[in-house]
Write an enzyme that holds these catalytic residues in place. Structure first.
Site, mmCIF file in Angstrom:
data_model
loop_
_atom_site.group_PDB
_atom_site.id
_atom_site.type_symbol
_atom_site.label_atom_id
_atom_site.label_comp_id
_atom_site.label_asym_id
_atom_site.label_seq_id
_atom_site.Cartn_x
_atom_site.Cartn_y
_atom_site.Cartn_z
ATOM 1 N N ASP A 183 25.892 40.320 -34.904
ATOM 2 C CA ASP A 183 24.536 40.628 -35.368
ATOM 3 C C ASP A 183 23.509 39.813 -34.567
ATOM 4 O O ASP A 183 23.489 38.591 -34.656
ATOM 5 C CB ASP A 183 24.427 40.290 -36.856
ATOM 6 C CG ASP A 183 23.107 40.731 -37.468
ATOM 7 O OD1 ASP A 183 22.182 41.091 -36.717
ATOM 8 O OD2 ASP A 183 23.003 40.695 -38.706
ATOM 9 N N HIS A 206 24.443 43.972 -37.412
ATOM 10 C CA HIS A 206 23.479 43.959 -38.506
ATOM 11 C C HIS A 206 23.656 45.129 -39.469
ATOM 12 O O HIS A 206 23.441 44.992 -40.665
ATOM 13 C CB HIS A 206 22.064 43.985 -37.928
ATOM 14 C CG HIS A 206 21.007 43.554 -38.884
ATOM 15 N ND1 HIS A 206 20.911 42.267 -39.355
ATOM 16 C CD2 HIS A 206 19.982 44.231 -39.462
ATOM 17 C CE1 HIS A 206 19.871 42.168 -40.165
ATOM 18 N NE2 HIS A 206 19.302 43.343 -40.262
ATOM 19 N N SER A 264 19.174 41.317 -45.077
ATOM 20 C CA SER A 264 18.358 40.833 -43.974
ATOM 21 C C SER A 264 17.245 39.937 -44.532
ATOM 22 O O SER A 264 17.534 38.943 -45.192
ATOM 23 C CB SER A 264 17.807 42.014 -43.166
ATOM 24 O OG SER A 264 17.320 41.596 -41.927
#
Length: 699
Positions: A637, A672, A551
């Site tokens: 995501d 995600h 991320s």
């Protein structure tokens, strides 16, 4: 075992697309990989543009072919990791009135069972929800929350079935075991019950995936009749709903990354309009707890320059800023992270000199004592539990060598009772390992903490490979906690290290503020300094480090790949935020408006634009040698969209001047968090670690 990818890697077609801001024009050859239909893709992946799908599937096929020689190693790693998990594990039951609630796993099952049994009893289990049954036939399934009502008659549970973080809330009748007709779609995971269990509050997620509205749902009515309770007009603020520990007040919190505002609703009068605690002031954060016997709120805040936060009190009937009075003053260098108020005690989690501790304060006389540990690096967390009028709190402790331990702690007598020690079925002796906390000197002289673990018998002569993990954004601190997965690397001669770089809060709030906006590059140079120091001290050597982050930590990976490629042998970037400039310039994307406080607003500020352009990983890929790179993303995501790693890999292939490997895998059924299910996630970790072992020739 060396990786041997197929001779011809996928090449994305170039379709130049210009973009001009502040008189500067950028040309993006791979912007077409962003499907203009992305909102619909989040809900239904099948509508993805056929050209984009073909490219992503070609990349996935290439990656699988490249990793094919590691198939046996991946299976071995997966078996090791699975062998360190107690498959029929369960949590320590948490009491609430007549019941104790807990989760447990069945051997071989991917998902947990949510259960309860009579308080203080060992028998009489009721299964509230079997997530495995709910997940049957689903490519992706994730439970958001299971929250029983105060009457213990109902449980609200939510699930995401696409990986796009749109949760649907349902209600289960705990007497019949069946779901009611109530169904509330498009929510964030959490809900908050009123005091009687006749209604609950939830946050709705809009088409841009922004939680901006709070609704109240009355049990037994259709969602279309739910009443709007609060609406946030500023798209840079997100809202959430919860409840104080006393259960007396529902709290609506609206916040960005540096400012917050809270509204209160009496839990026993849920139809009451929300009451504002204190109007938002830029840069001022606050979070409140309730001291019911004394009819006051205890508020954690950074107001009045309290950078590392302080605790103030305010009357229940007039909690505004003008009535705030400090009871735990600001102490620079001691960061207050979280607090919980029980009837007789106020407990706070703090971090000082990079290490966590719990401080217990008796409310009647203000006397305090601490709970801390002696290891050089460790993790410590406290759980609030369900009850308010209790003398007992629960905390957990672990280190990079010590499996997690869960304690019940008597706040009055200070007696701690071990309730659970994490089992490692395949065996683990902490004495076989060493955990250390060292400090690397950053470019500006700051001391960057690095936590690490390695085998006791490892020769620290520079020959060992190292996996160096980093994050460094949003004030999130990476704990030096126990990991059963990293042992598969450590047992093969790796040093496993975590760089506690600026952008987190490991050394207080200043550590965070020195790694954001126009100081963001400190995050990257701190990570490079950590790698250099590990090499200098013989823990590893230059060019023998695998960097790992996800991320915003994936953005870190992209930045250091551009800045210091020769320091690293390989880089693993999971759901990497690498197209920073384009994303933060696009106000239509789900998370962009709240991000301006973290990164700066390049739409309005030329200075922010130029600074961001100077480090944005995708924009700074250039003709040079790069380490082996493995990028991973998720099609649905909403946080880091799939096209960021896809565009980055396409540009890396175009620009790199050496023959190192560039791999991309997009999970076409997840978002995600990657694959759902505990074993499927282990397979993903095994794939990453096999890559790390292969590029360092430890396979």
């Amino acid at each position: 075992m060396k990786l041997t990818p197929p001779a011809f890697a996928p090449r994305a077609e170039k379709r130049p697309q210009p973009d001009t801001h502040h008189g500067v024009t950028r040309v993006d050859d791979y912007a077409w990989l962003r499907d203009e239909n992305w909102r619909e893709v989040m809900r239904d992946p099948e509508v993805l543009d056929k050209d984009i799908r073909a490219y992503l599937e070609a990349e996935n096929a290439y990656t699988e072919a490249a990793l094919a020689p590691l198939a046996e190693l991946r299976e071995t790693l997966f078996g090791e990791m699975k062998g360190r998990i107690k498959e029929d594990d369960s949590s320590v039951p948490s009491s609430d009135g007549p019941f104790a609630y807990y989760t447990r796993f069945v051997e071989g099952a991917q998902h947990p069972l949510f259960c309860r049994r009579p308080r203080d009893a060992e028998e009489g289990e009721e299964i509230i929800l079997d997530a495995n049954r709910e997940a049957e036939g689903e490519a992706y399934f994730k439970i958001g929350d299971v929250d029983h009502s105060p009457t213990h008659r109902l449980a609200a549970w939510s699930a995401d079935r696409k990986g796009s973080e749109y949760f649907t809330v349902r209600l289960r009748d705990l007497e019949t075991g069946r779901d009611l007709p109530d169904e509330v779609p498009d929510t964030s995971p959490g809900i908050a019950w009123d005091a009687k269990g006749t209604s609950f509050f939830y946050t709705q997620v809009d088409e841009e995936h922004r939680p901006l509205k709070v609704f109240r749902h009355v049990v037994g009515t259709p969602a279309s009749e739910d009443k709007l309770v609060y609406e946030e007009k500023d798209e840079g603020f997100f809202v959430g709903v919860g409840k104080v520990q006393s259960g007396k007040w529902l709290v609506i919190s609206s916040h960005d990354h540096q400012t917050s505002e809270c509204w209160l609703i009496p839990a026993d009068a849920p139809e009451t309009p929300p009451k504002l605690v204190a109007p938002r002031e830029e840069g001022v954060e606050y979070d409140l707890e309730h001291d019911a016997p004394r009819r006051r709120f205890l508020i954690l805040t950074n107001a009045d320059g309290a950078e590392d936060f302080k605790i103030v009190e305010a009357p229940e009937d007039s909690p505004g800023r003008e009535n705030w009075r400090a009871i735990v003053p600001h102490r620079p260098g001691t960061l207050v992270l979280h607090h919980v108020a029980y009837r007789d005690f106020h407990v706070r989690l703090e971090r000082k000199e990079g290490l966590p501790r719990i401080t217990v304060r008796r409310i009647t006389d203000g006397t305090e004592h601490e709970i801390s540990f002696e290891e050089e690096a460790y993790d410590l967390n406290m759980g609030a539990g369900y009850e308010y009028e209790t003398p007992t709190m629960r905390f957990s402790y672990s280190s990079m060598t010590t499996p997690a331990e869960v304690y019940d702690y008597d706040l009055e007598t200070r007696e701690r009772v071990l309730r659970k020690r994490q089992e490692v079925p395949s065996g683990h002796d902490p004495a076989d390992y060493v955990t250390r906390r060292i400090f690397a000197t950053a470019a500006d002289g700051e001391q960057v903490p690095v936590s690490l673990v390695h085998r006791l018998d490892l020769k620290l002569d520079g020959s060992a490979p190292c996996l160096l993990y980093g994050y460094g954004s949003y004030g999130i601190s990476i704990p030096a906690s126990f990991s059963t997965t990293c042992l598969s690397l450590v047992d093969r001669g790796f040093v496993y290290a975590i760089a506690h770089i600026r952008g987190g809060k490991e050394k207080g709030y200043r550590w965070y503020s020195d790694g954001k906006r126009l100081k963001k590059k400190n995050t990257f140079t701190d990570f490079i300094a950590a790698g250099e120091y590990l090499a200098k001290e013989g823990f590893t050597s230059r060019g023998n480090i695998v960097a790992h982050g996800g991320s915003a930590g994936g953005m870190l990976m992209g930045a250091v790949a551009n800045m210091a490629p020769d320091l690293f042998k390989g880089i693993v970037a999971e759901v990497p935020f690498v197209d920073v400039l384009a994303t933060i310039l696009d106000a239509s994307l789900p998370l962009t408006p709240p991000e301006w406080n973290e990164w700066g607003n390049p739409i309005e500020s030329r200075e922010a634009y130029e600074y961001m352009a100077s480090y944005s990983p995708y924009d700074n890929v250039r003709a040079q040698s790069y380490p082996h790179i493995f990028a991973l993303g998720g099609l649905t995501d909403p946080r880091v969209t799939y096209w960021e790693p896809a565009k980055w890999v396409a540009k890396l292939r175009e620009c790199r001047t050496n023959d190192a490997i560039t791999l991309l895998h997009i999970n076409m059924d997840a978002g995600h968090g990657g694959a759902s299910g505990r074993f499927e996630r282990l397979k993903e970790v095994a794939r990453v670690y096999a890559f790390a072992l292969a590029v360092t020739e430890k396979a």
